[in-house]
Design an enzyme around this catalytic site. Structure first.
Site, PDB file in Angstrom:
ATOM      1  N   VAL A 197     -14.214 -80.021  86.564  1.00  0.00           N
ATOM      2  CA  VAL A 197     -14.721 -80.239  85.186  1.00  0.00           C
ATOM      3  C   VAL A 197     -15.023 -81.645  84.949  1.00  0.00           C
ATOM      4  O   VAL A 197     -14.407 -82.553  85.536  1.00  0.00           O
ATOM      5  CB  VAL A 197     -13.267 -79.945  84.317  1.00  0.00           C
TER       6      VAL A 197
ATOM      7  N   ASP B  70      -3.828 -66.381  84.752  1.00  0.00           N
ATOM      8  CA  ASP B  70      -3.437 -67.678  85.527  1.00  0.00           C
ATOM      9  C   ASP B  70      -3.029 -68.594  84.924  1.00  0.00           C
ATOM     10  O   ASP B  70      -3.429 -69.782  84.935  1.00  0.00           O
ATOM     11  CB  ASP B  70      -4.821 -68.191  86.457  1.00  0.00           C
TER      12      ASP B  70
ATOM     13  N   LYS C 212     -17.878 -77.215  83.072  1.00  0.00           N
ATOM     14  CA  LYS C 212     -17.171 -76.849  84.380  1.00  0.00           C
ATOM     15  C   LYS C 212     -18.504 -76.390  85.179  1.00  0.00           C
ATOM     16  O   LYS C 212     -19.461 -75.732  84.863  1.00  0.00           O
ATOM     17  CB  LYS C 212     -16.305 -75.743  84.179  1.00  0.00           C
TER      18      LYS C 212
ATOM     19  N   ALA D 118     -10.981 -83.137  86.704  1.00  0.00           N
ATOM     20  CA  ALA D 118      -9.948 -82.161  87.471  1.00  0.00           C
ATOM     21  C   ALA D 118     -10.662 -81.406  88.408  1.00  0.00           C
ATOM     22  O   ALA D 118     -11.857 -81.131  88.252  1.00  0.00           O
ATOM     23  CB  ALA D 118      -9.395 -81.352  86.276  1.00  0.00           C
TER      24      ALA D 118
ATOM     25  N   ALA E 122     -10.359 -77.934  91.033  1.00  0.00           N
ATOM     26  CA  ALA E 122      -9.376 -76.904  91.689  1.00  0.00           C
ATOM     27  C   ALA E 122     -10.202 -76.375  92.674  1.00  0.00           C
ATOM     28  O   ALA E 122     -11.307 -76.782  93.310  1.00  0.00           O
ATOM     29  CB  ALA E 122      -9.232 -76.244  90.424  1.00  0.00           C
ATOM     30  N   SER E 123      -9.725 -75.005  93.062  1.00  0.00           N
ATOM     31  CA  SER E 123     -10.444 -74.643  94.172  1.00  0.00           C
ATOM     32  C   SER E 123     -11.869 -73.903  94.025  1.00  0.00           C
ATOM     33  O   SER E 123     -12.430 -73.917  95.083  1.00  0.00           O
ATOM     34  CB  SER E 123      -9.398 -73.268  94.706  1.00  0.00           C
ATOM     35  N   ILE E 124     -12.008 -73.522  92.924  1.00  0.00           N
ATOM     36  CA  ILE E 124     -13.519 -72.968  92.621  1.00  0.00           C
ATOM     37  C   ILE E 124     -14.352 -73.850  92.100  1.00  0.00           C
ATOM     38  O   ILE E 124     -15.652 -73.838  92.424  1.00  0.00           O
ATOM     39  CB  ILE E 124     -13.084 -71.743  91.884  1.00  0.00           C
ATOM     40  N   ALA E 125     -13.919 -74.897  91.113  1.00  0.00           N
ATOM     41  CA  ALA E 125     -15.046 -75.519  90.206  1.00  0.00           C
ATOM     42  C   ALA E 125     -14.095 -76.747  89.988  1.00  0.00           C
ATOM     43  O   ALA E 125     -13.073 -76.980  90.400  1.00  0.00           O
ATOM     44  CB  ALA E 125     -15.289 -74.676  89.132  1.00  0.00           C
TER      45      ALA E 125
END
Length: 509
Positions: free
Chosen positions: A140, A290, A155, A133, A135-138
């Site tokens: 996994v 979130d 992560k 996966a 996302a915008s910051i990190a």
């Protein structure tokens, strides 16, 4: 730095929306009036060639947000939970931003892990996978621990993400400052304070040690919540840029087909996710900030698993009590009490008419309870509430921003599971339970005991504190007034400012 170079960032925002076709999509989703459409095109079109191209294989709005960077992606993630605001087609497109962003190479992730944990990756993990996966910051990875063989989630922060966020936040500060000066009517919304709050949230999300601590606290608070669980952090292998958690197996909460295949009751899941959020906010004062579909999984037995603890909200006991009374007042249609709570908490200026405010609240609340849940327009409701806050001079409460935002997001998640869900019906038993335990004689006794304990700790200092206060009052001492510095935007031409702010607003609406 929050200087004039940020003007370029705002211009590029509008230009990117224009170049990718996202400006047209946004204006259509807003059902914008012709004048606004014309103004947005006039402000954006001349700079079109300056915009970022983005990935042409993505839908226009997703393409623009991913090109502009992580702060804009966060905004898109919120919209993905609101099909009643942006429409089901656009909401479905924006779900791409939750956990399907392009990953960075596994080799880079291994380098970050080795540097931050100060050990070769092979000595800590085996079977470190490609990203599962992003996302915008990190992103996994799955792996197994050397020695125990336990499956874990690893992560890893995106390289350079801290600098990217800093660039966006500085531009947001610049835009907020210009908006306050060019549009004085917006000052009650405290744009600069809102951006400062956002900055604090982001800084916490960029340090994975803090996220691990949040996961541990959230897990302890919710250990007895039926049908809900939180993966435990593996502290030995967590650091600023790397966090290791127990592996969580399940299907995404946003995959209705997978939920149906498991034979799970989506209506019950929608009720449970709303109830859990309200219980965490009111009972614990510590909630997941979130809770979109990308951060929630469901096991084959129907247990909801929360993920991603970078954004967590915390509200103090007094605010929780006020929030519960406001909800309870709306549920009982006691708009006078709702108005009184707003005045008691200082949310409305004391010089306003409480009866008029109660009447305005009734004009907002009554349509909600008189409609079928499927026909309630959240966009219209928010517009009504904004009109009320503007009319009565209510300022933005930064301590409530995350709570309000998350409540909107969670309702959107619940509605994606069951479009007919009614938030007020779900909230009633949770709020009533809180009211019984925290408002009344028992609560008063508990507050008095707590006050006595606090006073006892400061007992030896109380005489001196009282004496100093009395002397200061007798002498007529006044607190020093803060010095006012020069206007930091005096060098910005009014015309250029209007163009930049107009483009930014057009992009972020």
């Amino acid at each position: 730095m929050r200087g004039p170079h940020n003007f370029w960032r705002l211009v590029r925002t509008g230009a990117t929306f224009e170049r990718t076709g996202a400006m047209h999509v946004v204006l259509e989703a807003m059902n914008a009036p012709p004048r606004l459409r014309l103004a947005a095109r006039i402000l954006g079109w001349p700079f079109r060639f300056l915009g970022l191209k983005g990935d042409p294989d993505l839908p226009p709005l997703v393409r623009a947000l991913t090109a502009l960077g992580p702060a804009y992606i966060k905004f898109g993630q919120t919209l993905a939970t609101r099909p009643d605001v942006v429409g089901p087609d656009l909401a479905e497109q924006l779900r791409y931003l939750q956990d399907k962003l392009p990953p960075f190479p596994r080799a880079q992730a291994m380098q970050v892990i080795a540097e931050d944990l100060e050990a070769p990756v092979e000595s800590i993990f085996t079977d470190l996978s490609e990203p599962v996966a992003a996302a915008s910051i990190a992103q996994v990875h799955s792996a197994r621990l050397v020695g125990t063989g336990a499956k874990v989630a690893v992560k890893v922060l995106r390289p350079g993400v801290e600098r990217a966020f800093r660039t966006d936040i500085d531009a947001f500060y610049f835009a907020a400052g210009m908006i306050e000066r060019l549009l004085p009517s917006t000052r009650r919304l405290r744009p600069l304070d809102v951006i400062a709050h956002f900055e604090t949230v982001v800084e916490g999300e960029l340090d994975l040690r803090l996220e691990a601590a949040s996961a541990a606290e959230f897990g302890a608070n919710t250990a007895d919540d039926a049908g809900f669980s939180v993966p435990k952090p593996v502290w030995a292998y967590s650091s600023r840029r790397v966090m290791t958690l127990d592996w969580a197996e399940g299907v995404p909460l946003g995959d209705n087909a997978a939920l149906d295949a498991l034979g799970l009751d989506r209506r019950e899941l929608g009720v449970r996710i709303l109830s859990l959020f309200l219980r965490h906010a009111l009972r614990d004062g510590f909630f997941h900030g979130d809770m979109h579909q990308g951060n929630l999984k469901v096991t084959a037995t129907g247990e909801i698993i929360a993920l991603d603890f970078g954004i967590m909200g915390r509200i103090d006991p007094y605010t929780r009590r006020a929030y519960a009374e406001i909800l309870f007042g709306f549920i009982r249609k006691d708009y006078r009490r709702v108005a009184e709570v707003h005045f008691e908490a200082g949310y409305v200026p004391a010089d306003r008419d409480i009866d008029e405010f109660a009447r305005a609240l009734r004009s907002v609340g009554e349509p909600i309870f008189g409609m079928d849940a499927q026909h309630i327009s959240m966009a219209r409701l928010l517009a009504y509430l904004f009109d009320v806050t503007e009319r009565f001079g209510m300022e933005t409460r930064t301590e409530l921003i995350l709570l309000q935002r998350t409540m909107v997001v969670v309702e959107g998640v619940a509605r994606s599971l069951n479009p007919e869900i009614n938030m007020w019906h779900v909230a009633k038993p949770v709020v009533e339970e809180y009211i019984r335990g925290h408002i009344g004689p028992q609560a008063v006794a508990r507050d008095l005991i707590l006050t006595a304990k606090i006073l006892s700790r400061f007992g030896p200092r109380l005489p001196r504190l009282v004496e100093d206060a009395l002397i200061a009052q007798a002498n007529g001492d006044k607190p020093p007034q803060p010095a006012r510095g020069p206007n930091p935007f005096i060098w910005t031409a009014l015309g250029a400012g209007l163009v930049g702010v107009g483009v930014a607003l057009g992009a972020l609406l």
